[in-house]
Design a protein around this motif. Structure first.
Motif, PDB file in Angstrom:
ATOM      1  N   GLN A 131      41.383  44.062  43.880  1.00  0.00           N
ATOM      2  CA  GLN A 131      42.242  44.744  42.915  1.00  0.00           C
ATOM      3  C   GLN A 131      43.723  44.428  43.127  1.00  0.00           C
ATOM      4  OE1 GLN A 131      42.871  49.161  42.962  1.00  0.00           O
ATOM      5  NE2 GLN A 131      41.815  49.096  40.997  1.00  0.00           N
ATOM      6  N   ALA A 132      44.105  44.229  44.368  1.00  0.00           N
ATOM      7  CA  ALA A 132      45.515  43.955  44.653  1.00  0.00           C
ATOM      8  C   ALA A 132      45.948  42.594  44.121  1.00  0.00           C
ATOM      9  CB  ALA A 132      45.758  44.023  46.164  1.00  0.00           C
ATOM     10  N   ASN A 133      45.031  41.621  44.104  1.00  0.00           N
ATOM     11  CA  ASN A 133      45.401  40.249  43.747  1.00  0.00           C
ATOM     12  C   ASN A 133      45.039  39.844  42.322  1.00  0.00           C
ATOM     13  OD1 ASN A 133      46.499  39.723  46.274  1.00  0.00           O
ATOM     14  ND2 ASN A 133      44.548  39.017  47.115  1.00  0.00           N
ATOM     15  N   MET A 134      44.082  40.525  41.719  1.00  0.00           N
ATOM     16  CA  MET A 134      43.654  40.151  40.368  1.00  0.00           C
ATOM     17  C   MET A 134      44.471  40.899  39.323  1.00  0.00           C
ATOM     18  SD  MET A 134      41.055  37.969  40.742  1.00  0.00           S
ATOM     19  CE  MET A 134      39.924  38.031  39.377  1.00  0.00           C
ATOM     20  N   GLU A 135      44.786  40.232  38.219  1.00  0.00           N
ATOM     21  CA  GLU A 135      45.607  40.845  37.175  1.00  0.00           C
ATOM     22  C   GLU A 135      45.295  40.221  35.826  1.00  0.00           C
ATOM     23  OE1 GLU A 135      49.477  39.974  38.744  1.00  0.00           O
ATOM     24  OE2 GLU A 135      49.476  37.914  37.975  1.00  0.00           O
ATOM     25  N   ILE A 136      45.725  40.907  34.774  1.00  0.00           N
ATOM     26  CA  ILE A 136      45.579  40.377  33.418  1.00  0.00           C
ATOM     27  C   ILE A 136      46.903  39.793  32.966  1.00  0.00           C
ATOM     28  CG2 ILE A 136      45.151  40.934  30.989  1.00  0.00           C
ATOM     29  CD1 ILE A 136      43.265  43.111  31.874  1.00  0.00           C
ATOM     30  N   ARG A 137      46.852  38.567  32.518  1.00  0.00           N
ATOM     31  CA  ARG A 137      47.984  37.904  31.866  1.00  0.00           C
ATOM     32  C   ARG A 137      47.827  38.141  30.370  1.00  0.00           C
ATOM     33  NH1 ARG A 137      47.600  31.679  32.492  1.00  0.00           N
ATOM     34  NH2 ARG A 137      46.024  32.006  30.869  1.00  0.00           N
ATOM     35  N   ILE A 138      48.706  38.953  29.776  1.00  0.00           N
ATOM     36  CA  ILE A 138      48.616  39.323  28.365  1.00  0.00           C
ATOM     37  C   ILE A 138      49.158  38.196  27.488  1.00  0.00           C
ATOM     38  CG2 ILE A 138      49.177  41.107  26.654  1.00  0.00           C
ATOM     39  CD1 ILE A 138      49.923  42.935  29.003  1.00  0.00           C
ATOM     40  N   ASP A 139      48.497  37.966  26.366  1.00  0.00           N
ATOM     41  CA  ASP A 139      48.940  36.924  25.435  1.00  0.00           C
ATOM     42  C   ASP A 139      50.016  37.441  24.483  1.00  0.00           C
ATOM     43  OD1 ASP A 139      47.064  35.168  26.570  1.00  0.00           O
ATOM     44  OD2 ASP A 139      45.492  35.863  25.216  1.00  0.00           O
ATOM     45  N   GLU A 140      51.062  37.978  25.051  1.00  0.00           N
ATOM     46  CA  GLU A 140      52.215  38.468  24.297  1.00  0.00           C
ATOM     47  C   GLU A 140      53.480  38.153  25.094  1.00  0.00           C
ATOM     48  OE1 GLU A 140      52.101  39.868  21.266  1.00  0.00           O
ATOM     49  OE2 GLU A 140      49.895  39.843  21.186  1.00  0.00           O
ATOM     50  N   LYS A 141      54.631  38.091  24.391  1.00  0.00           N
ATOM     51  CA  LYS A 141      55.901  37.814  25.071  1.00  0.00           C
ATOM     52  C   LYS A 141      56.397  39.088  25.755  1.00  0.00           C
ATOM     53  CE  LYS A 141      57.551  33.931  22.294  1.00  0.00           C
ATOM     54  NZ  LYS A 141      58.654  33.419  21.436  1.00  0.00           N
ATOM     55  N   VAL A 142      55.928  39.291  26.970  1.00  0.00           N
ATOM     56  CA  VAL A 142      56.337  40.460  27.746  1.00  0.00           C
ATOM     57  C   VAL A 142      56.782  39.990  29.124  1.00  0.00           C
ATOM     58  CG1 VAL A 142      54.923  42.159  26.544  1.00  0.00           C
ATOM     59  CG2 VAL A 142      53.910  40.839  28.393  1.00  0.00           C
ATOM     60  N   HIS A 143      57.832  40.617  29.619  1.00  0.00           N
ATOM     61  CA  HIS A 143      58.391  40.210  30.908  1.00  0.00           C
ATOM     62  C   HIS A 143      58.482  41.359  31.902  1.00  0.00           C
ATOM     63  CE1 HIS A 143      59.986  37.461  27.779  1.00  0.00           C
ATOM     64  NE2 HIS A 143      59.752  36.534  28.707  1.00  0.00           N
ATOM     65  N   ASN A 144      58.214  42.575  31.432  1.00  0.00           N
ATOM     66  CA  ASN A 144      58.306  43.736  32.311  1.00  0.00           C
ATOM     67  C   ASN A 144      57.432  44.863  31.766  1.00  0.00           C
ATOM     68  OD1 ASN A 144      59.912  45.267  30.311  1.00  0.00           O
ATOM     69  ND2 ASN A 144      61.516  43.766  30.823  1.00  0.00           N
ATOM     70  N   ALA A 145      57.330  45.946  32.526  1.00  0.00           N
ATOM     71  CA  ALA A 145      56.450  47.057  32.159  1.00  0.00           C
ATOM     72  C   ALA A 145      56.888  47.737  30.859  1.00  0.00           C
ATOM     73  CB  ALA A 145      56.404  48.072  33.300  1.00  0.00           C
ATOM     74  N   ASP A 146      58.183  47.847  30.640  1.00  0.00           N
ATOM     75  CA  ASP A 146      58.668  48.509  29.424  1.00  0.00           C
ATOM     76  C   ASP A 146      58.233  47.751  28.173  1.00  0.00           C
ATOM     77  OD1 ASP A 146      59.854  50.539  30.847  1.00  0.00           O
ATOM     78  OD2 ASP A 146      61.850  49.599  30.874  1.00  0.00           O
ATOM     79  N   GLU A 147      58.294  46.428  28.223  1.00  0.00           N
ATOM     80  CA  GLU A 147      57.885  45.631  27.066  1.00  0.00           C
ATOM     81  C   GLU A 147      56.373  45.747  26.815  1.00  0.00           C
ATOM     82  OE1 GLU A 147      61.412  42.234  27.247  1.00  0.00           O
ATOM     83  OE2 GLU A 147      59.384  41.724  27.913  1.00  0.00           O
ATOM     84  N   VAL A 148      55.612  45.897  27.887  1.00  0.00           N
ATOM     85  CA  VAL A 148      54.166  46.099  27.727  1.00  0.00           C
ATOM     86  C   VAL A 148      53.900  47.451  27.080  1.00  0.00           C
ATOM     87  CG1 VAL A 148      51.973  46.390  28.960  1.00  0.00           C
ATOM     88  CG2 VAL A 148      53.552  44.579  29.646  1.00  0.00           C
ATOM     89  N   ARG A 149      54.569  48.487  27.556  1.00  0.00           N
ATOM     90  CA  ARG A 149      54.374  49.822  26.981  1.00  0.00           C
ATOM     91  C   ARG A 149      54.826  49.870  25.519  1.00  0.00           C
ATOM     92  NH1 ARG A 149      55.250  51.604  32.487  1.00  0.00           N
ATOM     93  NH2 ARG A 149      53.418  52.847  33.089  1.00  0.00           N
ATOM     94  N   ALA A 150      55.791  49.075  25.167  1.00  0.00           N
ATOM     95  CA  ALA A 150      56.246  49.020  23.774  1.00  0.00           C
ATOM     96  C   ALA A 150      55.142  48.500  22.854  1.00  0.00           C
ATOM     97  CB  ALA A 150      57.497  48.152  23.660  1.00  0.00           C
ATOM     98  N   LEU A 151      54.183  47.754  23.404  1.00  0.00           N
ATOM     99  CA  LEU A 151      53.033  47.286  22.616  1.00  0.00           C
ATOM    100  C   LEU A 151      52.023  48.395  22.373  1.00  0.00           C
ATOM    101  CD1 LEU A 151      52.314  43.888  24.437  1.00  0.00           C
ATOM    102  CD2 LEU A 151      53.524  44.200  22.263  1.00  0.00           C
ATOM    103  N   GLY A 152      52.158  49.488  23.139  1.00  0.00           N
ATOM    104  CA  GLY A 152      51.190  50.583  23.047  1.00  0.00           C
ATOM    105  C   GLY A 152      50.178  50.574  24.170  1.00  0.00           C
ATOM    106  N   ILE A 153      50.304  49.618  25.099  1.00  0.00           N
ATOM    107  CA  ILE A 153      49.364  49.524  26.225  1.00  0.00           C
ATOM    108  C   ILE A 153      49.745  50.543  27.290  1.00  0.00           C
ATOM    109  CG2 ILE A 153      48.543  48.040  28.097  1.00  0.00           C
ATOM    110  CD1 ILE A 153      48.923  45.655  26.215  1.00  0.00           C
ATOM    111  N   GLU A 154      48.742  51.257  27.805  1.00  0.00           N
ATOM    112  CA  GLU A 154      48.983  52.273  28.823  1.00  0.00           C
ATOM    113  C   GLU A 154      47.849  52.308  29.837  1.00  0.00           C
ATOM    114  OE1 GLU A 154      50.533  54.174  30.575  1.00  0.00           O
ATOM    115  OE2 GLU A 154      52.441  54.462  29.551  1.00  0.00           O
ATOM    116  N   VAL A 155      48.105  53.010  30.927  1.00  0.00           N
ATOM    117  CA  VAL A 155      47.065  53.247  31.924  1.00  0.00           C
ATOM    118  C   VAL A 155      45.879  53.950  31.255  1.00  0.00           C
ATOM    119  CG1 VAL A 155      46.485  54.552  34.012  1.00  0.00           C
ATOM    120  CG2 VAL A 155      48.678  53.324  33.854  1.00  0.00           C
ATOM    121  N   GLY A 156      44.666  53.490  31.549  1.00  0.00           N
ATOM    122  CA  GLY A 156      43.476  54.087  30.942  1.00  0.00           C
ATOM    123  C   GLY A 156      42.955  53.336  29.738  1.00  0.00           C
ATOM    124  N   ASP A 157      43.691  52.352  29.249  1.00  0.00           N
ATOM    125  CA  ASP A 157      43.178  51.555  28.131  1.00  0.00           C
ATOM    126  C   ASP A 157      41.994  50.713  28.608  1.00  0.00           C
ATOM    127  OD1 ASP A 157      45.056  52.576  26.419  1.00  0.00           O
ATOM    128  OD2 ASP A 157      46.389  50.836  26.507  1.00  0.00           O
TER     129      ASP A 157
END
Length: 342
Positions: A131-157
């Motif tokens: 879990q520490a090393n694996m991650e999702i690379r999102i197919d959107e222009k995002v560079h930080n957590a705020d930009e991801v949350r602006a897409l509507g993505i949140e913990v629990g999705d």
């Protein structure tokens, strides 16, 4: 069956987010004029009346699959995930995935090691897949957590894995989520055949399309009190020391929950022999089913487990059309057989 299976695996249904697949099965059964109802957990129960309504049968298959949830939105704009179901991180490395937000919007991505690039990370091949090393690379222009949350993505999705289903000319079916959508497709087509051929079953028979099996409690409730036999239809596990293969129906004699009902197992073997059905007897050492969940819940039932043989379970799975056919033949014979219990 294969057409139904392709449609089923193409509908995302990680445990906890299975409504679209349940709706698909429900609409299919409505066209066959089959009586259905939902339970409060979101599973679907279909019933075919039989000659004898004093003793019932129940068959189950589960629509829920392995998947994940967003655990954390990382400062880099990538996502840490938490697994749903019993599988390993290395089995999903490099897999395309879909993130579904609470509003229903979806985004695609790829599940990767943080240390993927061999041109940057010296130990890319040795780093632990966790879990520490694996991650999702999102197919959107995002560079930080705020930009991801602006897409509507949140913990629990919810995160679902692309099935990449393919049927080869030689009859192999390669896909994620054959566990247990192969069995769901088999039951759907058997119900359709029984309706079309106007076959009257000897006993009222219920079909539970459960939606929480991968986390252990899909088929433990909503069992009518008149149920005598409870047969889970789920994948047969393959590997070293196993007799199950991709071409026969696997009849489980024991799994991690203990032995299945001896008399029912012998009856299934007898039906296979009488009808020229290819089968294998097997033990699945790290496995549980809806039937074992039903027993643990205190139900006084005769329980069994059969299913098509699936290679590389809980990873990128494969089976053969002949395994689906042999499983369907055994279930068709079983549903028309007499109970022999005192």
């Amino acid at each position: 069956m294969v057409d139904s299976l392709i449609k089923l695996v193409s509908i995302a249904s990680p445990t906890g987010n299975t409504s679209k697949t349940i709706e698909f099965v429900e609409e299919f059964l409505k066209k066959q004029e089959v009586i259905t109802k939902r339970n409060r957990k979101g599973g679907l129960i279909a019933t075919l009346p039989g000659k004898d309504d004093s003793k019932h049968r129940m068959l189950t298959a589960h629509v829920d699959t392995l998947g994940a949830m967003v655990k954390e939105i990382k400062p880099s704009g990538r996502l840490k995930i938490d697994l749903i179901g019993g599988f390993t991180f290395n089995s999903i490395e490099g897999e395309y995935c879909t993130i579904e937000t609470a509003s229903g919007k979806t985004y695609t991505g790829t599940i990767l090691m943080h240390q993927t690039s061999v041109h940057v990370y010296k130990d890319a091949g040795k780093a632990e897949r966790n879990q520490a090393n694996m991650e999702i690379r999102i197919d959107e222009k995002v560079h930080n957590a705020d930009e991801v949350r602006a897409l509507g993505i949140e913990v629990g999705d919810f995160v679902s894995f692309d099935p990449r289903v393919e049927v080869t000319p030689s009859g192999y079916i390669k896909s994620r989520h054959l566990d247990d959508k192969a069995s769901v497709a088999i039951l759907m087509q058997l119900i359709k055949r029984i309706k079309e051929e106007k076959i009257e079953l000897p006993y009222t028979t219920h079909f539970l399309f459960s939606n929480n099996e991968e986390i252990g409690y899909g088929g433990n409730s909503n069992i009518p009190p008149d149920t005598v036999e409870y047969l889970a239809v789920d994948m047969g596990a393959m590997g070293d020391g196993q007799s199950t293969d991709e071409y026969t129906v696997s009849i489980c004699v024991k799994d991690a929950s203990g032995p299945y009902h001896y008399a029912l197992r012998k009856k299934l073997v007898s039906l296979a022999k009488e009808n020229g059905i290819s089968y294998k007897l097997d033990i699945y050492p790290y496995y549980g089913s809806d039937a074992s969940a039903a027993i643990r819940s205190g139900n006084d039932i005769v329980h069994g487990l059969v299913g098509p043989g699936i290679d590389s379970s809980h990873a990128f799975e494969r089976t053969h059309t002949s395994s689906l056919e042999q499983t369907a033949k055994l279930l068709f014979a079983y549903m028309q057989s007499e109970m022999t219990y005192e």
